[in-house]
Design a protein around this motif. Structure first.
Motif, PDB file in Angstrom:
ATOM      1  N   GLU A  21      -7.479  28.101  -4.455  1.00  0.00           N
ATOM      2  CA  GLU A  21      -7.023  26.799  -4.923  1.00  0.00           C
ATOM      3  C   GLU A  21      -6.194  26.120  -3.848  1.00  0.00           C
ATOM      4  N   LYS A  22      -6.257  24.812  -3.849  1.00  0.00           N
ATOM      5  CA  LYS A  22      -5.429  23.999  -2.966  1.00  0.00           C
ATOM      6  C   LYS A  22      -4.773  22.929  -3.812  1.00  0.00           C
ATOM      7  N   SER A  23      -3.641  22.474  -3.340  1.00  0.00           N
ATOM      8  CA  SER A  23      -2.995  21.367  -4.026  1.00  0.00           C
ATOM      9  C   SER A  23      -3.108  20.112  -3.177  1.00  0.00           C
ATOM     10  N   HIS A  24      -3.116  19.007  -3.852  1.00  0.00           N
ATOM     11  CA  HIS A  24      -3.210  17.716  -3.202  1.00  0.00           C
ATOM     12  C   HIS A  24      -2.078  16.861  -3.769  1.00  0.00           C
ATOM     13  N   LYS A  25      -1.263  16.318  -2.915  1.00  0.00           N
ATOM     14  CA  LYS A  25      -0.129  15.501  -3.342  1.00  0.00           C
ATOM     15  C   LYS A  25      -0.652  14.117  -3.753  1.00  0.00           C
ATOM     16  N   ILE A  26      -0.303  13.702  -4.983  1.00  0.00           N
ATOM     17  CA  ILE A  26      -0.747  12.396  -5.476  1.00  0.00           C
ATOM     18  C   ILE A  26       0.438  11.639  -6.075  1.00  0.00           C
ATOM     19  N   PRO A  27       0.364  10.298  -6.084  1.00  0.00           N
ATOM     20  CA  PRO A  27       1.428   9.535  -6.751  1.00  0.00           C
ATOM     21  C   PRO A  27       1.496   9.933  -8.218  1.00  0.00           C
ATOM     22  N   CYS A  28       2.694   9.999  -8.734  1.00  0.00           N
ATOM     23  CA  CYS A  28       2.877  10.390 -10.134  1.00  0.00           C
ATOM     24  C   CYS A  28       2.149   9.395 -11.048  1.00  0.00           C
ATOM     25  N   PRO A  29       1.315   9.896 -11.955  1.00  0.00           N
ATOM     26  CA  PRO A  29       0.573   8.999 -12.842  1.00  0.00           C
ATOM     27  C   PRO A  29       1.438   8.365 -13.943  1.00  0.00           C
ATOM     28  N   ILE A  30       2.607   8.926 -14.209  1.00  0.00           N
ATOM     29  CA  ILE A  30       3.483   8.389 -15.250  1.00  0.00           C
ATOM     30  C   ILE A  30       4.286   7.194 -14.731  1.00  0.00           C
ATOM     31  N   CYS A  31       4.954   7.368 -13.589  1.00  0.00           N
ATOM     32  CA  CYS A  31       5.797   6.297 -13.040  1.00  0.00           C
ATOM     33  C   CYS A  31       5.074   5.483 -11.966  1.00  0.00           C
ATOM     34  N   GLU A  32       3.814   5.831 -11.710  1.00  0.00           N
ATOM     35  CA  GLU A  32       2.997   5.159 -10.692  1.00  0.00           C
ATOM     36  C   GLU A  32       3.638   5.222  -9.304  1.00  0.00           C
ATOM     37  N   GLY A  33       4.263   6.364  -9.010  1.00  0.00           N
ATOM     38  CA  GLY A  33       4.834   6.590  -7.692  1.00  0.00           C
ATOM     39  C   GLY A  33       6.185   5.929  -7.460  1.00  0.00           C
ATOM     40  N   LYS A  34       6.828   5.430  -8.501  1.00  0.00           N
ATOM     41  CA  LYS A  34       8.132   4.767  -8.344  1.00  0.00           C
ATOM     42  C   LYS A  34       9.301   5.728  -8.524  1.00  0.00           C
ATOM     43  N   GLY A  35       9.088   6.836  -9.221  1.00  0.00           N
ATOM     44  CA  GLY A  35      10.145   7.813  -9.441  1.00  0.00           C
ATOM     45  C   GLY A  35      11.039   7.486 -10.623  1.00  0.00           C
ATOM     46  N   LYS A  36      10.893   6.314 -11.188  1.00  0.00           N
ATOM     47  CA  LYS A  36      11.724   5.870 -12.313  1.00  0.00           C
ATOM     48  C   LYS A  36      10.829   5.321 -13.425  1.00  0.00           C
ATOM     49  N   VAL A  37      11.327   5.426 -14.646  1.00  0.00           N
ATOM     50  CA  VAL A  37      10.679   4.794 -15.793  1.00  0.00           C
ATOM     51  C   VAL A  37      11.737   3.932 -16.483  1.00  0.00           C
ATOM     52  N   ILE A  38      11.293   2.871 -17.097  1.00  0.00           N
ATOM     53  CA  ILE A  38      12.195   1.962 -17.793  1.00  0.00           C
ATOM     54  C   ILE A  38      11.978   2.123 -19.295  1.00  0.00           C
ATOM     55  N   ILE A  39      13.043   2.419 -20.009  1.00  0.00           N
ATOM     56  CA  ILE A  39      13.000   2.529 -21.463  1.00  0.00           C
ATOM     57  C   ILE A  39      14.127   1.647 -22.004  1.00  0.00           C
ATOM     58  N   LYS A  40      13.761   0.673 -22.826  1.00  0.00           N
ATOM     59  CA  LYS A  40      14.741  -0.267 -23.404  1.00  0.00           C
ATOM     60  C   LYS A  40      15.651  -0.846 -22.322  1.00  0.00           C
ATOM     61  N   ASN A  41      15.039  -1.301 -21.247  1.00  0.00           N
ATOM     62  CA  ASN A  41      15.732  -1.940 -20.116  1.00  0.00           C
ATOM     63  C   ASN A  41      16.686  -1.015 -19.370  1.00  0.00           C
ATOM     64  N   LYS A  42      16.535   0.300 -19.541  1.00  0.00           N
ATOM     65  CA  LYS A  42      17.350   1.259 -18.787  1.00  0.00           C
ATOM     66  C   LYS A  42      16.436   2.094 -17.902  1.00  0.00           C
ATOM     67  N   SER A  43      16.883   2.379 -16.696  1.00  0.00           N
ATOM     68  CA  SER A  43      16.103   3.139 -15.724  1.00  0.00           C
ATOM     69  C   SER A  43      16.470   4.624 -15.786  1.00  0.00           C
ATOM     70  N   PHE A  44      15.437   5.465 -15.835  1.00  0.00           N
ATOM     71  CA  PHE A  44      15.621   6.921 -15.880  1.00  0.00           C
ATOM     72  C   PHE A  44      14.703   7.567 -14.856  1.00  0.00           C
ATOM     73  N   ASP A  45      15.124   8.753 -14.355  1.00  0.00           N
ATOM     74  CA  ASP A  45      14.196   9.530 -13.514  1.00  0.00           C
ATOM     75  C   ASP A  45      12.957   9.833 -14.333  1.00  0.00           C
ATOM     76  N   CYS A  46      11.827   9.753 -13.700  1.00  0.00           N
ATOM     77  CA  CYS A  46      10.558  10.023 -14.378  1.00  0.00           C
ATOM     78  C   CYS A  46      10.551  11.461 -14.912  1.00  0.00           C
ATOM     79  N   PRO A  47      10.178  11.654 -16.181  1.00  0.00           N
ATOM     80  CA  PRO A  47      10.160  13.010 -16.739  1.00  0.00           C
ATOM     81  C   PRO A  47       9.039  13.884 -16.168  1.00  0.00           C
TER      82      PRO A  47
END
Length: 130
Positions: A21-47
């Motif tokens: 097996e090999k791994s391939h680094k890809i942009p996070c599909p949850i935060c789209e490579g931003k590292g943060k998610v916004i919930i109710k106008n607050k920024s959090f590290d992507c889970p």
């Protein structure tokens, strides 16, 4: 479960087929490579990526052979009430396991099976491109 279904013994050296097996680094599909998610106008590290902005995708690219010493054997019934035997060994700082269809007494037998599986893998991979 009948004891004769156990093909290998604790302490026995065997050859095990392992997926390469090999791994391939890809942009996070949850935060789209931003590292943060916004919930109710607050920024959090992507889970998913913990703020790293990427994750890894693993892919199989063939079979290899590893010589191991069996350290434990587990007998159990699966979800379909099928009798199963699981073999364990210690290696590379991890506790690995497999069923007997990937374990062989000789390196030659293991290599023949690895070659067969690699040939099927390459054929199927070629079929995907069509």
């Amino acid at each position: 479960m009948d004891i004769k279904e156990i093909k290998f013994d604790i302490g026995q050296e065997v050859y095990v087929l392992k997926e390469k097996e090999k791994s391939h680094k890809i942009p996070c599909p949850i935060c789209e490579g931003k590292g943060k998610v916004i919930i109710k106008n607050k920024s959090f590290d992507c889970p998913q990526c913990s703020g790293r902005k990427f994750t890894y995708q693993w892919f199989h690219y063939g079979w290899t052979i590893v010589k191991v010493r069996i350290t434990d054997i587990e007998l159990f019934f699966d979800a379909n009430d099928k009798k199963c035997v699981q073999y364990y060994w210690l290696g590379a700082s991890t506790f690995n396991d497999t069923t007997d269809n990937c374990i062989f007494l000789s390196k030659k037998e293991a290599q023949m099976e690895a070659n067969k599986r690699n040939k099927i893998f390459l054929k199927n991979k070629g079929d995907e491109k069509v």
